[in-house]
Design a protein around this motif. Structure first.
Motif, PDB file in Angstrom:
ATOM      1  N   THR A   1       0.811  -1.213   0.000  1.00 15.26           N
ATOM      2  CA  THR A   1       0.000   0.000   0.000  1.00 15.26           C
ATOM      3  C   THR A   1       0.850   1.271   0.000  1.00 15.26           C
ATOM      4  OG1 THR A   1      -0.174  -0.129   2.424  1.00 15.26           O
ATOM      5  CG2 THR A   1      -1.930  -1.140   1.131  1.00 15.26           C
ATOM      6  N   LEU A   2       2.165   1.107   0.156  1.00 13.62           N
ATOM      7  CA  LEU A   2       3.044   2.261  -0.039  1.00 13.62           C
ATOM      8  C   LEU A   2       3.246   2.511  -1.522  1.00 13.62           C
ATOM      9  CD1 LEU A   2       5.716   1.678   2.739  1.00 13.62           C
ATOM     10  CD2 LEU A   2       4.527   3.825   2.363  1.00 13.62           C
ATOM     11  N   VAL A   3       3.321   1.404  -2.275  1.00 16.63           N
ATOM     12  CA  VAL A   3       3.547   1.516  -3.720  1.00 16.63           C
ATOM     13  C   VAL A   3       2.282   1.985  -4.426  1.00 16.63           C
ATOM     14  CG1 VAL A   3       4.053   0.191  -5.802  1.00 16.63           C
ATOM     15  CG2 VAL A   3       5.406  -0.169  -3.730  1.00 16.63           C
ATOM     16  N   GLY A   4       1.128   1.489  -3.983  1.00 16.58           N
ATOM     17  CA  GLY A   4      -0.137   1.900  -4.583  1.00 16.58           C
ATOM     18  C   GLY A   4      -1.278   1.403  -3.728  1.00 16.58           C
ATOM     19  N   GLU A   5      -2.402   2.080  -3.730  1.00 11.69           N
ATOM     20  CA  GLU A   5      -3.488   1.661  -2.858  1.00 11.69           C
ATOM     21  C   GLU A   5      -4.099   0.355  -3.358  1.00 11.69           C
ATOM     22  OE1 GLU A   5      -6.084   4.953  -2.662  1.00 11.69           O
ATOM     23  OE2 GLU A   5      -6.658   4.903  -4.771  1.00 11.69           O
TER      24      GLU A   5
ATOM     25  N   SER B   1      -9.983  -6.779  -0.133  1.00  5.71           N
ATOM     26  CA  SER B   1     -10.102  -8.117  -0.730  1.00  5.71           C
ATOM     27  C   SER B   1      -8.934  -8.409  -1.661  1.00  5.71           C
ATOM     28  CB  SER B   1     -11.436  -8.257  -1.467  1.00  5.71           C
ATOM     29  OG  SER B   1     -11.501  -7.347  -2.534  1.00  5.71           O
ATOM     30  N   ALA B   2      -8.425  -7.381  -2.339  1.00  8.26           N
ATOM     31  CA  ALA B   2      -7.243  -7.570  -3.174  1.00  8.26           C
ATOM     32  C   ALA B   2      -6.067  -7.998  -2.294  1.00  8.26           C
ATOM     33  CB  ALA B   2      -6.909  -6.287  -3.936  1.00  8.26           C
ATOM     34  N   LEU B   3      -5.914  -7.351  -1.147  1.00  7.56           N
ATOM     35  CA  LEU B   3      -4.857  -7.730  -0.212  1.00  7.56           C
ATOM     36  C   LEU B   3      -5.082  -9.150   0.282  1.00  7.56           C
ATOM     37  CD1 LEU B   3      -4.540  -4.443   1.885  1.00  7.56           C
ATOM     38  CD2 LEU B   3      -2.863  -5.367   0.281  1.00  7.56           C
ATOM     39  N   ALA B   4      -6.339  -9.460   0.637  1.00  8.29           N
ATOM     40  CA  ALA B   4      -6.653 -10.781   1.188  1.00  8.29           C
ATOM     41  C   ALA B   4      -6.273 -11.879   0.205  1.00  8.29           C
ATOM     42  CB  ALA B   4      -8.132 -10.852   1.546  1.00  8.29           C
TER      43      ALA B   4
ATOM     44  N   GLU C   1     -15.966  -0.975  -2.273  1.00  5.48           N
ATOM     45  CA  GLU C   1     -14.611  -1.297  -1.829  1.00  5.48           C
ATOM     46  C   GLU C   1     -14.080  -0.274  -0.826  1.00  5.48           C
ATOM     47  OE1 GLU C   1     -12.328  -1.472  -5.429  1.00  5.48           O
ATOM     48  OE2 GLU C   1     -12.563  -3.652  -5.564  1.00  5.48           O
ATOM     49  N   ARG C   2     -13.156  -0.730   0.023  1.00  3.39           N
ATOM     50  CA  ARG C   2     -12.407   0.166   0.898  1.00  3.39           C
ATOM     51  C   ARG C   2     -10.952   0.122   0.439  1.00  3.39           C
ATOM     52  NH1 ARG C   2     -15.981   0.972   5.273  1.00  3.39           N
ATOM     53  NH2 ARG C   2     -17.951   0.940   4.155  1.00  3.39           N
ATOM     54  N   LEU C   3     -10.478   1.224  -0.052  1.00  5.09           N
ATOM     55  CA  LEU C   3      -9.101   1.263  -0.543  1.00  5.09           C
ATOM     56  C   LEU C   3      -8.152   1.614   0.599  1.00  5.09           C
ATOM     57  CD1 LEU C   3      -9.674   3.010  -3.984  1.00  5.09           C
ATOM     58  CD2 LEU C   3      -9.492   0.569  -3.437  1.00  5.09           C
ATOM     59  N   VAL C   4      -7.103   0.829   0.715  1.00  2.00           N
ATOM     60  CA  VAL C   4      -6.117   1.011   1.777  1.00  2.00           C
ATOM     61  C   VAL C   4      -4.892   1.698   1.187  1.00  2.00           C
ATOM     62  CG1 VAL C   4      -4.708  -0.156   3.513  1.00  2.00           C
ATOM     63  CG2 VAL C   4      -6.931  -1.119   2.841  1.00  2.00           C
ATOM     64  N   ARG C   5      -4.456   2.759   1.863  1.00  2.00           N
ATOM     65  CA  ARG C   5      -3.282   3.486   1.418  1.00  2.00           C
ATOM     66  C   ARG C   5      -2.379   3.749   2.615  1.00  2.00           C
ATOM     67  NH1 ARG C   5      -4.117   8.899  -1.881  1.00  2.00           N
ATOM     68  NH2 ARG C   5      -6.206   8.143  -1.377  1.00  2.00           N
ATOM     69  N   ALA C   6      -1.090   3.502   2.447  1.00  2.00           N
ATOM     70  CA  ALA C   6      -0.143   3.713   3.544  1.00  2.00           C
ATOM     71  C   ALA C   6       0.144   5.196   3.725  1.00  2.00           C
ATOM     72  CB  ALA C   6       1.155   2.962   3.265  1.00  2.00           C
TER      73      ALA C   6
END
Lengths: 113, 113
Positions: free
Chosen positions: B31-35, B39-42, B73-78
């Motif tokens: 999530t540092l490189v891109g959000e 579910s994509a992470l999962a 969706e919930r987008l995760v961003r660092a």
DNA sequence: GAGACGTACAACCATTTGGTTGTAGGTTAG
DNA sequence: CTAACCTACAACCAAATGGTTGTACGTCTC
């Protein structure tokens, strides 16, 4: 000469885990400035001797401190190398973020072509 | 401008605790490189959706990531700021160690007087 | 509207963590 | 030698952690 960052995930887990406690960070501060016996450290906190002993053991397992025997005392001294390793990982993460900004710049530049 | 390091012990505990897990460090990298959506992470890890969701929640509680809503969706961003804070603490610790070396130098100099 | 998708959250479970007390052994001081 | 000191370690306990499954709800697609 550059220090190689060959450290396993498991070691990193232990390293950050050890840093994730206020008492342990304080023990690190004290033993970075000068070495101290376990009982001297124990006297500084409002918990049992054995509890402080365990905190020192966690720091030792993470490689953040080393113990040397001096008579009946065990002197605890911090080792800054593992701290540097943890810092290196954070710097690596921050560089990933900067890379994202660079890519964003590149995309914006392309739009101008 | 220098970033103030006003962060409580409790926040530092959560911060290093969040970093003390291989899966969470990997989520942070992605999530540092891109959000990415939860579910994509999962899909990237060999564990249940709920487990990954919990890891994201730990990172969020530590302030290392933020979530934004995009449809279902919930987008995760660092957020690199907390990473910088953790790095600052490690740098502070390392400076304590250098201070010890300086004191040692001073003592050795005194002996020569 | 129905079903598939993405998420949140509760309940549960095994293990780890952070603390305690108690016991035992090596070292120093008187 | 004896007593006090410093440490190690085991046993125990409550709470947190990291995982699971199940249920419910909003959103997109057809």
């Amino acid at each position: 000469m550059v220090v190689r960052l060959d450290i396993t995930d498991e070691e990193l887990d232990k390293l950050f885990r050890a840093l994730a406690d206020t008492t342990r960070r304080d023990i690190l501060r004290r033993t970075l400035v000068g070495e101290a016996s376990v009982s001297a450290l124990a006297g500084a906190y409002d918990m049992s001797f054995a509890a402080v002993q365990k905190h020192v053991a966690v720091l030792e397992a993470a490689g953040l401190v080393h113990k040397t025997t001096s008579g009946r005392e065990r002197l605890v001294r911090a080792d800054p190398e593992q701290i540097a390793r943890a810092r290196s990982l954070l710097v690596e993460l921050e560089s990933l973020w900067r890379h994202r900004l660079d890519r964003l710049d590149a995309i914006l530049s392309e739009d101008l072509e």
